[in-house]
Design an enzyme around this catalytic site. Structure first.
Site, mmCIF file in Angstrom:
data_model
loop_
_atom_site.group_PDB
_atom_site.id
_atom_site.type_symbol
_atom_site.label_atom_id
_atom_site.label_comp_id
_atom_site.label_asym_id
_atom_site.label_seq_id
_atom_site.Cartn_x
_atom_site.Cartn_y
_atom_site.Cartn_z
ATOM 1 N N ASN A 1 32.239 -50.271 -9.718
ATOM 2 C CA ASN A 1 33.555 -50.220 -10.378
ATOM 3 C C ASN A 1 33.781 -48.865 -11.038
ATOM 4 O O ASN A 1 34.932 -48.498 -11.305
ATOM 5 C CB ASN A 1 33.675 -51.371 -11.376
ATOM 6 C CG ASN A 1 32.821 -51.193 -12.618
ATOM 7 O OD1 ASN A 1 33.273 -50.662 -13.616
ATOM 8 N ND2 ASN A 1 31.549 -51.609 -12.577
ATOM 9 N N HIS A 2 32.711 -48.111 -11.276
ATOM 10 C CA HIS A 2 32.885 -46.815 -11.938
ATOM 11 C C HIS A 2 33.508 -45.755 -11.022
ATOM 12 O O HIS A 2 33.840 -44.663 -11.487
ATOM 13 C CB HIS A 2 31.565 -46.363 -12.552
ATOM 14 C CG HIS A 2 31.122 -47.330 -13.613
ATOM 15 N ND1 HIS A 2 31.775 -47.438 -14.822
ATOM 16 C CD2 HIS A 2 30.161 -48.296 -13.611
ATOM 17 C CE1 HIS A 2 31.215 -48.417 -15.540
ATOM 18 N NE2 HIS A 2 30.239 -48.950 -14.823
ATOM 19 N N VAL B 1 20.320 -43.669 -8.468
ATOM 20 C CA VAL B 1 20.368 -43.774 -9.926
ATOM 21 C C VAL B 1 21.452 -44.799 -10.264
ATOM 22 O O VAL B 1 22.587 -44.653 -9.830
ATOM 23 C CB VAL B 1 20.708 -42.389 -10.530
ATOM 24 C CG1 VAL B 1 20.909 -42.497 -12.025
ATOM 25 C CG2 VAL B 1 19.607 -41.388 -10.204
ATOM 26 N N SER C 1 29.383 -55.948 -13.222
ATOM 27 C CA SER C 1 28.207 -55.971 -14.108
ATOM 28 C C SER C 1 27.241 -57.029 -13.594
ATOM 29 O O SER C 1 27.431 -58.228 -13.851
ATOM 30 C CB SER C 1 28.626 -56.291 -15.538
ATOM 31 O OG SER C 1 29.644 -55.402 -15.958
ATOM 32 N N TYR D 1 28.015 -40.431 -12.202
ATOM 33 C CA TYR D 1 27.605 -41.601 -11.405
ATOM 34 C C TYR D 1 28.805 -42.141 -10.609
ATOM 35 O O TYR D 1 28.679 -42.411 -9.403
ATOM 36 C CB TYR D 1 27.060 -42.652 -12.377
ATOM 37 C CG TYR D 1 26.851 -44.020 -11.808
ATOM 38 C CD1 TYR D 1 25.761 -44.310 -10.998
ATOM 39 C CD2 TYR D 1 27.734 -45.057 -12.116
ATOM 40 C CE1 TYR D 1 25.569 -45.592 -10.496
ATOM 41 C CE2 TYR D 1 27.544 -46.334 -11.629
ATOM 42 C CZ TYR D 1 26.461 -46.596 -10.813
ATOM 43 O OH TYR D 1 26.267 -47.862 -10.312
HETATM 44 C C1 15L Z 1 27.229 -50.208 -12.878
HETATM 45 O O1 15L Z 1 27.577 -49.647 -11.851
HETATM 46 C C2 15L Z 1 25.848 -50.089 -13.401
HETATM 47 O O2 15L Z 1 24.902 -49.993 -12.364
HETATM 48 C C3 15L Z 1 25.455 -51.214 -14.322
HETATM 49 O O3 15L Z 1 24.330 -50.829 -15.044
HETATM 50 C C4 15L Z 1 26.566 -51.662 -15.264
HETATM 51 O O4 15L Z 1 26.701 -50.787 -16.297
HETATM 52 C C5 15L Z 1 27.841 -51.894 -14.506
HETATM 53 O O5 15L Z 1 28.162 -50.838 -13.626
HETATM 54 C C6 15L Z 1 29.059 -52.193 -15.397
HETATM 55 O O6 15L Z 1 30.122 -51.633 -15.169
HETATM 56 O O7 15L Z 1 28.924 -53.028 -16.290
#
Ligand code: 15L
Length: 267
Positions: free
Chosen positions: A110-111, A72, A163, A134
């Site tokens: 990065n999340h 996801v 991103s 996530y």
């Molecule tokens: C992510 O991990 C997502 O997959 C992507 O959709 C973006 O939202 C990205 O990070 C982000 O941080 O911009």
């Protein structure tokens, strides 16, 4: 590295890699649950679901390197994250061990470190601070990769992708953007580099405003070609107001989702 498997090959990053890596390795095995464009020379298509260990074990047969993108790709319910991002990622690493695959390149994000203050630059040694379920799944994947490197000797690279877009879309992405061609180069470097043990690298273009210190980019020889600054004139105003969790932390909008916390307590 001759035989490469890409999980999630039908997604946005997967399709960019399919195009960019075509002809560079004797085999690209392209795995997804959704239909894909017909195979060309040097490609094999595989319809399989990462939630099944048996299917993954079969998929990884005779593979040298896995690029694991499937899962996801943004915040979702636990019911969606658990099978796809937690169980699925476990299955990929475990199948890699069972099939003696040498290298796994894991699409982290990065999340995994989203709740670090945007006012501070961060490197790859900062503590995990996931900003979402996530993000927690990406911390899990990074930890799992570390264990498979330490205990079983796999080469593991975790890409904290920013991103991924054709072009940056808002002011935050002036720091976090990674272009398709830089993504292809980064993954190629991770595939082609001589043996490594475990490394984390931010997946980001050569953005003037980047807030990520990236020593393993130099180790890998990753030299991004694109810079989000080229789009700055149209994007600088496109941002949430100061004091909003979306502007205060590296993870941007993911930090603001469902937020009922106290910003002042997040150092
Ligand atoms: C992510 O991990 C997502 O997959 C992507 O959709 C973006 O939202 C990205 O990070 C982000 O941080 O911009």
């Amino acid at each position: 590295m001759k035989r490469i498997l890409i999980t999630g090959a039908g997604g946005g990053i997967g399709r960019a890699l399919r195009a960019g890596l075509h002809g560079r390795y004797p085999l690209l095995r392209l795995l997804d649950v959704t239909p894909q464009e017909a195979a060309r020379a040097g490609e094999e298509l595989l319809s399989a679901d990462i939630t099944g260990l048996g299917a993954m074990r079969a998929a990884l047969e005779d593979v040298d390197c896995v690029v694991h993108l499937a899962g996801v790709p943004r915040e979702n319910t636990w019911e969606a994250i658990l099978p796809n991002n937690i169980v699925g990622t476990y299955n990929v690493f475990e199948a890699a061990r069972l099939q003696r695959v040498k290298r796994v390149i894991f699409a982290s994000s990065n999340h995994a470190v989203g709740y670090h203050r945007a006012s501070r630059k961060i490197d790859t040694d900062v503590l995990p601070r996931p900003d979402s379920r996530y993000g927690v799944s990406k911390v899990f994947g990074e930890a799992l990769g570390r264990m498979y490197a330490d205990k079983y000797g796999l080469n593991v690279a975790c890409l904290r992708i920013g991103s991924f877009r054709e072009k940056p879309q808002d002011a935050r992405q002036l720091s976090t953007w990674i272009s398709p061609r830089d993504t292809v180069q980064l993954v190629r470097r991770c595939i082609d580099a001589p043996a490594y043990h475990y490394l984390i690298v931010y997946g980001v273009s050569a953005n003037t405003r980047s807030r990520w210190i990236n020593p393993n980019a130099d180790f890998l020889g990753y030299q991004p070609q694109d810079n989000a600054e080229d789009f700055a004139a149209v994007l600088v105003g496109k941002t949430a107001p100061a004091g909003d969790p979306a502007t205060e932390f590296h993870g941007g909008p993911f930090c603001a989702m469902e937020f009922t916390g106290d910003i002042s307590k997040i150092d």
